[in-house]
Design an enzyme around this catalytic site. Sequence first.
Site, PDB file in Angstrom:
ATOM      1  N   TRP A 166     -13.258   0.017  -0.652  1.00  0.00           N
ATOM      2  CA  TRP A 166     -12.226  -0.939  -0.253  1.00  0.00           C
ATOM      3  C   TRP A 166     -12.673  -1.577   1.065  1.00  0.00           C
ATOM      4  O   TRP A 166     -13.113  -0.864   1.971  1.00  0.00           O
ATOM      5  CB  TRP A 166     -10.902  -0.181  -0.076  1.00  0.00           C
ATOM      6  CG  TRP A 166      -9.745  -1.018   0.324  1.00  0.00           C
ATOM      7  CD1 TRP A 166      -9.412  -2.250  -0.158  1.00  0.00           C
ATOM      8  CD2 TRP A 166      -8.751  -0.667   1.306  1.00  0.00           C
ATOM      9  NE1 TRP A 166      -8.260  -2.691   0.455  1.00  0.00           N
ATOM     10  CE2 TRP A 166      -7.840  -1.741   1.357  1.00  0.00           C
ATOM     11  CE3 TRP A 166      -8.538   0.434   2.130  1.00  0.00           C
ATOM     12  CZ2 TRP A 166      -6.736  -1.742   2.198  1.00  0.00           C
ATOM     13  CZ3 TRP A 166      -7.446   0.437   2.961  1.00  0.00           C
ATOM     14  CH2 TRP A 166      -6.552  -0.635   2.990  1.00  0.00           C
ATOM     15  N   LYS A 221       1.477   0.351  -6.067  1.00  0.00           N
ATOM     16  CA  LYS A 221       1.252  -0.163  -7.423  1.00  0.00           C
ATOM     17  C   LYS A 221       2.165   0.517  -8.437  1.00  0.00           C
ATOM     18  O   LYS A 221       2.719  -0.125  -9.315  1.00  0.00           O
ATOM     19  CB  LYS A 221      -0.202   0.045  -7.840  1.00  0.00           C
ATOM     20  CG  LYS A 221      -1.168  -0.996  -7.304  1.00  0.00           C
ATOM     21  CD  LYS A 221      -1.593  -0.714  -5.887  1.00  0.00           C
ATOM     22  CE  LYS A 221      -2.426  -1.861  -5.321  1.00  0.00           C
ATOM     23  NZ  LYS A 221      -2.567  -1.756  -3.874  1.00  0.00           N
ATOM     24  N   ASP A 279      -8.686   9.598  -1.354  1.00  0.00           N
ATOM     25  CA  ASP A 279      -7.857   8.388  -1.301  1.00  0.00           C
ATOM     26  C   ASP A 279      -7.295   8.165  -2.705  1.00  0.00           C
ATOM     27  O   ASP A 279      -8.038   7.857  -3.637  1.00  0.00           O
ATOM     28  CB  ASP A 279      -8.720   7.201  -0.851  1.00  0.00           C
ATOM     29  CG  ASP A 279      -7.888   5.923  -0.670  1.00  0.00           C
ATOM     30  OD1 ASP A 279      -6.692   5.930  -1.020  1.00  0.00           O
ATOM     31  OD2 ASP A 279      -8.444   4.923  -0.194  1.00  0.00           O
TER      32      ASP A 279
HETATM   33  C1  LMR Z   1      -6.621  -4.261  -2.579  1.00  0.00           C
HETATM   34  O1  LMR Z   1      -7.680  -3.652  -2.403  1.00  0.00           O
HETATM   35  O2  LMR Z   1      -6.565  -5.426  -2.999  1.00  0.00           O
HETATM   36  C2  LMR Z   1      -5.312  -3.544  -2.335  1.00  0.00           C
HETATM   37  O3  LMR Z   1      -5.482  -2.203  -2.166  1.00  0.00           O
HETATM   38  C3  LMR Z   1      -4.452  -4.217  -1.360  1.00  0.00           C
HETATM   39  C4  LMR Z   1      -5.026  -4.395   0.023  1.00  0.00           C
HETATM   40  O4  LMR Z   1      -4.266  -4.180   0.992  1.00  0.00           O
HETATM   41  O5  LMR Z   1      -6.186  -4.772   0.202  1.00  0.00           O
END
Ligand code: LMR
Length: 403
Positions: free
Chosen positions: A134, A250, A215
């Site tokens: 992420w 989600k 996570d």
């Molecule tokens: C994402 O990766 O799009 C989601 O988990 C929302 C975010 O805050 O980035």
Amino acid sequence: MLNHIFAALPAAREDAILGLNAQFQQDPRPNKVNLTVGNYVNAEGRLPLQATVVEAERRMLARGDLHGYLPSLGLASYAKALERLTFGADSPRLHLGAVATAQAIGGTGALFLGAAFALDALGIHEIVIPNYSWTNHQALFEKAGLRVSTYRYFEKAQGRLLFDEMLEDLRSLPPKTMVLLQVCCHNPTGTDLTSEQWTKVIELVAERDLLPFFDLAYQGFAQGLEADAEPVRACERTGMNFLVSVSLSKSFSLYGERVGALHVASSSAREAGVIETILKREARTLYSNPPLHGAAVVAEILNDPQLEALWRSEVEDMRLRIITMRESLWKAGEALGVDLRFAREQHGIFSLTPFTAEEMKVLREEFGIYGIATGRIAMAGFTAPAIEPAARAFAEVLARRGR
Ligand code: LMR
């Protein structure tokens, strides 16, 4: 003399995900497709308002529930319900009372709180995250004061999990390094470990005395609510200590309510009690106490067996709709003679396409298809009418590679 202390400030860079989502909102084209943020949309392309959430809110309003402060650790009935969801109702560690849980401001807040706890209480200064992760992981851990490095996890061009490389990298880490492990619906690669691979990772982490930080942001969207939590539960069975950050954004479509939690799995009720005092201090100094509404909604649902059963079926419907979208995209590609294997082989909320940043720009500017520059698209953002145009756009971009 007036001060002009802000005059020379350079603007901060836009967030890799939220910035493109904002750009999407400004795009006037009617057929644009938003595959930026990991939002689940329903068949009509809207965020769902889940029936269970409506019912919980109705009950809360009927009772006249008030809007007072929560304690710094949050709503106890929410924390207990989440512990059951993460660890399973028959978890030995829960029966021991050895899990400390703090309600957190979404998954992001849980990760931050976990990092603050690791640094301040455990003296841990370093975390390793997957080479594709992420986009906010690195930034938030650095903000919390940790050094961030990566372990090999995925190779984008071929769309391959690098499992042996992952083990090799983890094996070389010094003891007490914190290791971020995404539990399911790996963001952005849509590629999770098999249960055999998890067993090997957990063995290695135990052997090397590393500290796992799981996570768990998309429970229910890969294999189902129970199966998706299995890596955490397998780790629990070893007796190891570890952290878990949880997001329910989600699964309850409560994105703006910031429903998250941090669990710390310790070895005894005494340890968990001490950890709670530390988390309470961290929370108090960071934000005093977490928001009430979303947590109260979740607690209302998960503490009522009938509502919980209905909620479980809502999550399952969302999971199945994403699978249908994936299959449709794969088939639409096949009909056009292109191999969109990321749609079929990966799973969950996200896929990492093989497209470069330049190709993602072409998709956005020429075709109105918005994903992230890394090549990530949110499969949970697809609706049936968007599949065919997206497949055509992907085919066109791939065809241009050869020209
Ligand atoms: C994402 O990766 O799009 C989601 O988990 C929302 C975010 O805050 O980035």
